[in-house]
Design an enzyme around this catalytic site. Structure first.
Site, PDB file in Angstrom:
ATOM      1  N   HIS A  40      -5.771 -16.031   6.205  1.00  0.00           N
ATOM      2  CA  HIS A  40      -5.130 -15.403   7.372  1.00  0.00           C
ATOM      3  C   HIS A  40      -6.173 -14.764   8.274  1.00  0.00           C
ATOM      4  CE1 HIS A  40      -0.706 -14.918   5.898  1.00  0.00           C
ATOM      5  NE2 HIS A  40      -1.198 -16.109   5.623  1.00  0.00           N
ATOM      6  N   TYR A  56       3.714  -6.102  10.062  1.00  0.00           N
ATOM      7  CA  TYR A  56       3.952  -4.703   9.693  1.00  0.00           C
ATOM      8  C   TYR A  56       4.815  -4.105  10.802  1.00  0.00           C
ATOM      9  CZ  TYR A  56       0.180  -4.856   6.176  1.00  0.00           C
ATOM     10  OH  TYR A  56      -0.592  -5.144   5.088  1.00  0.00           O
ATOM     11  N   PRO A  61       0.628   0.906  -0.895  1.00  0.00           N
ATOM     12  CA  PRO A  61       0.314  -0.510  -0.648  1.00  0.00           C
ATOM     13  C   PRO A  61       0.132  -0.898   0.823  1.00  0.00           C
ATOM     14  CG  PRO A  61       2.614  -0.229  -1.266  1.00  0.00           C
ATOM     15  CD  PRO A  61       1.979   1.102  -1.443  1.00  0.00           C
ATOM     16  N   LYS A 115      -4.958  -2.521  -0.389  1.00  0.00           N
ATOM     17  CA  LYS A 115      -6.283  -2.267  -0.953  1.00  0.00           C
ATOM     18  C   LYS A 115      -6.337  -2.237  -2.491  1.00  0.00           C
ATOM     19  CE  LYS A 115      -8.823  -2.102   2.595  1.00  0.00           C
ATOM     20  NZ  LYS A 115      -8.642  -3.530   2.825  1.00  0.00           N
ATOM     21  N   TYR A 143      -9.270  -3.308   7.142  1.00  0.00           N
ATOM     22  CA  TYR A 143      -8.303  -4.216   6.515  1.00  0.00           C
ATOM     23  C   TYR A 143      -9.019  -5.381   5.830  1.00  0.00           C
ATOM     24  CZ  TYR A 143      -3.758  -6.324   5.682  1.00  0.00           C
ATOM     25  OH  TYR A 143      -2.634  -6.837   5.069  1.00  0.00           O
TER      26      TYR A 143
END
Ligand code: APR
Ligand code: PHB
Length: 394
Positions: free
Chosen positions: A75, A204, A296, A300, A388
Site C-alpha cells: 500500500h 481512517y 491500534p 505499530k 506511519y
C-alpha cells in the site's frame, strides 16, 4: 524433574518470540520457545495486519518473506476521511519512496513457525505453569509443565516475549520496574468479513458517530473496525447493526460503497498505552507486548515487536559470539527510544480520530483543525507519513 539446557530460553510464540528464535538461529545461537497455547490457536489468532517497510526487510532477512512477498498487499498510502470527504496521504511521495505491506499477523506467525520447525527449532506448545527464576544469576531458569512432567530449562538468558498478559514482566522487582499508562474511554469492535475490498487502501474515518477503520487482509477479505464503548457487550451488535454503523461512518457523498459479506470473526479490543522501564533486568529481556502496548490506531504493535527482537538478536549474538556485553546492557535504552516515538504517534492518531465521551464543541473543532492541517500542509502530512511507514531501524 526433566532438565533441559539452551542458550536463550524464550517465553511466548507470538511474532516477538518466534522471530527472535529465527534470527538467533541464523546467527548460530541456540534457543527453545515455551508457549502455553496450542500451535493451532496461535496460528489463527486474528490480530494486526500492517507491516512497516523496515519490518518487511527484517522478515525477508530472516528468510521468512517468501509468502509475504507473494500474498502481502503493498500500500502506497492511506485515506483520512472526515467532514464528508476523503483525503489521501501519499506515502512514497512524502517519505522518499517508503510504503507499507498489509499482511496478517497470524500469517507472519504461520511462516515463522514453519521456518523454525523446518530447521529443527524447538517450540514447546501447550505447556503450563510457566515461571522464570534466578534472573539475577548467570544461569536463569524457566520452569513449566509439559504433558504433566515438571521441566526445568536452564539458560544463559531469557527473553520474555509472552505478551501483555504474560508472566515475565512480573519477575522484575517492583522497586525497579516503572509503569507508564493511559487508558482510553472507548474500544474497537473488529470484524473480518468475506467481502472483496472495494477500496485499494485503508480508510481512517473521523465521524460524529465515532471512529471507523476500513482495512483488508486479501483480495477476498475485508477487515473493519468501529469505535464502541469500552465495556460494550458484543451481544448487542448483531451483524446488521455492525454493517449499518459501518455504512454510516465510512461512506461519503462521493458514491463509494462498502461491500458486505459473511462475518468470519467478531471481537472487541480495549485500547491502552502502556510502557515499562527498564525492559531488562539481570538476564531477563522483555520484548514486544510484554513490555509495551499501543492503541491500534497507528498500526505499530507488531512493528515494535519486530524492532525489539532485531535489537535483542544482535545484542545476544555479540554476547555469545564475541563475549561483548555492551549491546545487551544498552538493550532497554536502545528500544525505548523507538517505543516512545511509537507511543506518541499512536496516542496522537487515536486522539485525533476518536470521539471522546466528554468532548465539547471546542474539542471537535480542534480535532477538525488538526485533520485539515494534516491533509493540507505537506509538512504535517510528511510527519504522519514518516511515522506511519516507520522511522528507519538503527
Ligand atoms: N507462558 C508461555 N507463553 C505465554 C504465557 C505464559 N505464561 N503468557 C502468554 N504467552 C504467549 C501467548 O499465548 C502468545 O502466544 O505469549 C505469546 C505472546 O504473543 P503476542 O501477544 O502476539 O505478543 P508479541 O509476540 O509481543 O507480539 C506483539 O501482538 O497483540 C499484538 O498488537 C500486538 O501486533 C502486536 C503483537
Ligand atoms: C488491521 O488491518 O487490522 C489494522 C490496520 C490498521 C490499523 C489497525 C489495524 O491501524
Amino acid at each position: 524433574m526433566r532438565k533441559l539446557r539452551t542458550q536463550v530460553g524464550i517465553v511466548g510464540a507470538g511474532p516477538a518470540g518466534l522471530l527472535l528464535s529465527q534470527l538467533l538461529y541464523l546467527h548460530g545461537v541456540e534457543s527453545v520457545i515455551v508457549e502455553n497455547r496450542s500451535r493451532d490457536y496461535v496460528e489463527h489468532r486474528v490480530r494486526a495486519g500492517v507491516l512497516e517497510q523496515g519490518s518487511v526487510d527484517v522478515l525477508n532477512e530472516a528468510g521468512v518473506g517468501e509468502r509475504m512477498r507473494r500474498e502481502g498487499l503493498l500500500h502506497h498510502g492511506i485515506e483520512l476521511r472526515f467532514g464528508g470527504s476523503g483525503h489521501r496521504i501519499d506515502f512514497p511521495a512524502l517519505t522518499g519512496g517508503r510504503s507499507i505491506t498489509v499482511y496478517g499477523q497470524q500469517e507472519v506467525v504461520k511462516d515463522l513457525i514453519a521456518a523454525r520447525l523446518a530447521a529443527d527449532g524447538q517450540i514447546l506448545f501447550e505447556v503450563s505453569d510457566v515461571a522464570v527464576g534466578q534472573i539475577e544469576s548467570s544461569s536463569p531458569r524457566i520452569t513449566f509443565r509439559d504433558s504433566g512432567d515438571e521441566v526445568e530449562l536452564s539458560c544463559d538468558a531469557i527473553a520474555g516475549c509472552d505478551g501483555f498478559h504474560g508472566i515475565c514482566r512480573q519477575a522484575i522487582p517492583v522497586e525497579i520496574l516503572r509503569v507508564f499508562e493511559r487508558a482510553y474511554p472507548f474500544a474497537w469492535l473488529g470484524i473480518l468479513a468475506e467481502a472483496p475490498p472495494t477500496h485499494d487502501e485503508l480508510i481512517y474515518a473521523y465521524h460524529e458517530r465515532g471512529f471507523a477503520l476500513y482495512s483488508m487482509r486479501s483480495p477476498q477479505i475485508t477487515r473493519l473496525y468501529l469505535q464502541v464503548a469500552p465495556d460494550e457487550d458484543i451481544a448487542k451488535w448483531p451483524d446488521e447493526r455492525i454493517w449499518r454503523e459501518l455504512h454510516a461512518r465510512l461512506e461519503t457523498a462521493d458514491g463509494w460503497k462498502l461491500r458486505e459479506g459473511s462475518v468470519l470473526e467478531k471481537g472487541i479490543t480495549g485500547m491502552r498505552s502502556f510502557v515499562v522501564e527498564p525492559m531488562q533486568h539481570g538476564r531477563l529481556f522483555l520484548a514486544g507486548d510484554a513490555a509495551h502496548i499501543v492503541p491500534p490506531t497507528g498500526a505499530k504493535g507488531m512493528n515494535l515487536a519486530v524492532a525489539d527482537v532485531r535489537v535483542l538478536a544482535r545484542a545476544l549474538t555479540a554476547f555469545f559470539k564475541e563475549q561483548r556485553r555492551n549491546l545487551l546492557d544498552a538493550y532497554s535504552v536502545t528500544c525505548l527510544k523507538r517505543v516512545w516515538r511509537a507511543e506518541h504517534f499512536s496516542w496522537w492518531m487515536t486522539s485525533m480520530l476518536h470521539r471522546f465521551p466528554d468532548d465539547d464543541g471546542f474539542q471537535h473543532r480542534l480535532q477538525r483543525s488538526q485533520l485539515e492541517y494534516v491533509v493540507s500542509s505537506p509538512a504535517a502530512a510528511a510527519s504522519l507519513a514518516e511515522n506511519y511507514v516507520g522511522l528507519p531501524l538503527d
